[in-house]
Design a protein around this motif. Structure first.
Motif, mmCIF file in Angstrom:
data_model
loop_
_atom_site.group_PDB
_atom_site.id
_atom_site.type_symbol
_atom_site.label_atom_id
_atom_site.label_comp_id
_atom_site.label_asym_id
_atom_site.label_seq_id
_atom_site.Cartn_x
_atom_site.Cartn_y
_atom_site.Cartn_z
ATOM 1 N N ALA A 16 59.325 14.420 -19.267
ATOM 2 C CA ALA A 16 60.419 15.327 -18.908
ATOM 3 C C ALA A 16 61.758 14.591 -18.982
ATOM 4 O O ALA A 16 61.891 13.461 -18.506
ATOM 5 C CB ALA A 16 60.201 15.875 -17.506
ATOM 6 N N LYS A 19 63.645 17.000 -14.889
ATOM 7 C CA LYS A 19 62.343 17.005 -14.193
ATOM 8 C C LYS A 19 62.049 18.250 -13.383
ATOM 9 O O LYS A 19 62.960 18.857 -12.804
ATOM 10 C CB LYS A 19 62.272 15.828 -13.213
ATOM 11 N N TYR A 20 60.762 18.492 -13.289
ATOM 12 C CA TYR A 20 60.205 19.514 -12.382
ATOM 13 C C TYR A 20 59.788 18.794 -11.107
ATOM 14 O O TYR A 20 59.067 17.812 -11.151
ATOM 15 C CB TYR A 20 59.008 20.130 -13.113
ATOM 16 N N TRP A 21 60.249 19.294 -9.973
ATOM 17 C CA TRP A 21 59.796 18.709 -8.701
ATOM 18 C C TRP A 21 59.932 19.743 -7.590
ATOM 19 O O TRP A 21 61.035 20.209 -7.310
ATOM 20 C CB TRP A 21 60.612 17.452 -8.352
ATOM 21 N N LEU A 243 65.801 12.988 -8.966
ATOM 22 C CA LEU A 243 64.377 13.161 -8.627
ATOM 23 C C LEU A 243 63.956 12.108 -7.601
ATOM 24 O O LEU A 243 63.346 12.414 -6.576
ATOM 25 C CB LEU A 243 63.517 13.034 -9.896
ATOM 26 N N MET A 247 62.619 12.180 -3.733
ATOM 27 C CA MET A 247 61.349 11.556 -3.321
ATOM 28 C C MET A 247 61.573 10.580 -2.171
ATOM 29 O O MET A 247 60.825 10.557 -1.193
ATOM 30 C CB MET A 247 60.737 10.796 -4.499
ATOM 31 N N ALA A 285 56.578 10.154 -11.356
ATOM 32 C CA ALA A 285 56.083 9.759 -10.037
ATOM 33 C C ALA A 285 55.254 8.487 -10.157
ATOM 34 O O ALA A 285 54.036 8.504 -10.020
ATOM 35 C CB ALA A 285 55.261 10.894 -9.444
HETATM 36 C C1 DP6 Z 1 57.536 13.832 -11.737
HETATM 37 O O1 DP6 Z 1 52.363 18.516 -10.975
HETATM 38 O O2 DP6 Z 1 52.771 18.451 -13.456
HETATM 39 O O3 DP6 Z 1 56.239 14.139 -13.716
HETATM 40 O O4 DP6 Z 1 49.756 17.137 -12.442
HETATM 41 O O5 DP6 Z 1 50.334 14.892 -11.503
HETATM 42 O O6 DP6 Z 1 50.791 15.383 -13.895
HETATM 43 P P1 DP6 Z 1 50.639 15.919 -12.513
HETATM 44 O O7 DP6 Z 1 52.081 16.409 -12.208
HETATM 45 P P2 DP6 Z 1 52.809 17.758 -12.172
HETATM 46 O O8 DP6 Z 1 54.284 17.214 -11.883
HETATM 47 C C2 DP6 Z 1 54.972 16.352 -12.716
HETATM 48 C C3 DP6 Z 1 56.164 15.848 -12.012
HETATM 49 C C4 DP6 Z 1 57.003 14.828 -12.759
HETATM 50 C C5 DP6 Z 1 58.202 15.477 -13.414
HETATM 51 C C6 DP6 Z 1 57.942 16.290 -14.652
HETATM 52 O O9 DP6 Z 1 57.049 15.984 -15.434
HETATM 53 O O10 DP6 Z 1 58.717 17.255 -14.853
#
Ligand code: DP6
Length: 345
Positions: A16, A19-21, A243, A247, A285
């Motif tokens: 990413a 990011k998705y969080w 991000l 955290m 992460a």
């Molecule tokens: C920090 O819930 O998709 O990578 O299932 O453990 O791979 P896993 O993670 P997921 O969350 C990813 C969170 C991230 C940021 C991102 O990839 O956007």
């Protein structure tokens, strides 16, 4: 003999840039904010799904190892959806092989759930379009939604299940970017992303990160569209800092960085500012650093990263394609790994 229903597919991991969080809905993985990524061509998972009327429970085999039932939970979300949709209620052998080191913050689950969603739907003869496949993969792992379409991908935040999916912003060959992943630790992470998403809202600054996301998405889309590396570098690094700020300010705090992580971050900025290299970093992460660079820089960046003490290995990848179906006869090796008869395929 009752019919054996098999499907095989492969998908890449993704990194990413925005990011998705955090989730609005943890069951459906509806995210707190939209995100942008690109697929990683070199990090691949291949999965064979075989629905078998004789089986008395689901099986999961990864890289030849039978996984325990406690590890099936996220897989069940996808299998349950597919069974219900197809009206077929057999249990399944899920046999997967990957070259992605697992649970080290390299999003192995993104590739895994994208491949699983495609292989399972194919096995039962369901023909989902890319959008619906992305929605289904999202149920397993949020970031898996982004491993379905090809190239540079945006995952829309959406308003509900139906409009929360990922799509291609630009094809894989639009801009030759690479990800040089500096592995500094292969220890399994203490807290999974799944738990991390639940902690996001305990940070007093998560709301500000989320509120500012439309701006960062817009800057990132434009930087990609214009192939403007410096603009991309600034927004990608700022997003990673946001991000990790969330955290680090969650309760309990999540602190993923090692000393060498910070050292690499400083060094990459120096390479960009002082040497004029097209490089920037981002972090998921975990303590490993994803160093994004342009095609002309890869060899130099890889070599320079390998020379930093504490860097164990550098994986390099160009931008990859989307998830795709494989003819089952190409998945004989998986059948063998799962100890099922190859003549079933
Ligand atoms: C920090 O819930 O998709 O990578 O299932 O453990 O791979 P896993 O993670 P997921 O969350 C990813 C969170 C991230 C940021 C991102 O990839 O956007």
């Amino acid at each position: 003999m009752a019919r054996i229903l098999a499907g095989c597919a492969e998908a890449h991991a993704n990194i990413a840039l925005i990011k998705y969080w955090g989730n609005r809905d943890h069951r459906l993985n509806l995210p707190a904010n939209g995100s942008i990524s690109f697929n990683l061509d070199a990090l691949l998972t291949r999965t064979l799904v075989v629905f078998d009327p004789k089986l008395t429970e689901d099986r999961l085999v990864i890289n030849g190892q039978e996984r325990r039932r406690e590890e099936h939970r996220r897989m069940q979300r996808i299998l349950a959806w597919v069974r219900e949709k197809a009206g077929v209620y057999h249990y399944a052998h899920v046999i997967s092989a990957t070259n992605i080191p697992m649970a080290v913050g390299l999003a192995s689950s993104a590739a895994a759930f994208a491949a699983l969603a495609l292989a399972a739907t194919k096995a039962l003869g369901l023909h989902l379009d890319e959008r619906d496949l992305s929605r289904l993969a999202r149920r397993g792992s949020g970031s898996a939604a982004r491993s379905v379409p090809e190239g540079f991908v945006e995952w829309r935040v959406g308003t509900r299940d139906e409009d929360c999916y990922a799509f291609t912003l630009f094809p894989a060959d639009y801009w030759e970017l690479w990800d040089c992943i500096a592995l500094v630790s292969t220890r399994p992470k203490p807290i999974s992303s799944m738990e991390g998403h639940r902690l996001a809202e305990t940070s007093p600054i998560q709301w500000a990160r989320v509120a500012d996301t439309p701006r960062r998405l817009e800057v990132c889309r434009n930087a990609l569209r214009n192939r403007d590396f410096n603009a991309l570098a600034d927004i990608v690094e700022q997003d990673a800092h946001l991000l990790h700020a969330v955290m680090q300010t969650s309760t309990p705090p999540l602190f993923y960085w090692e000393p060498v992580t910070v050292e690499i971050m400083h060094t990459v900025r120096q390479w960009r500012k002082e040497k004029g290299w097209n490089v920037c970093y981002t972090l998921d992460a975990g303590p490993n650093v994803h160093v994004i660079c342009t095609g002309d820089m890869v060899a130099r960046v890889q070599e320079a990263l390998e020379a930093i003490p504490g860097v164990q290995q550098v994986l390099v990848s160009r931008v990859g394609k989307g998830a795709r179906v494989l003819p089952t006869h190409l998945c004989m090796d998986l059948a063998q790994q799962g100890r099922i008869p190859t003549h079933w395929l």
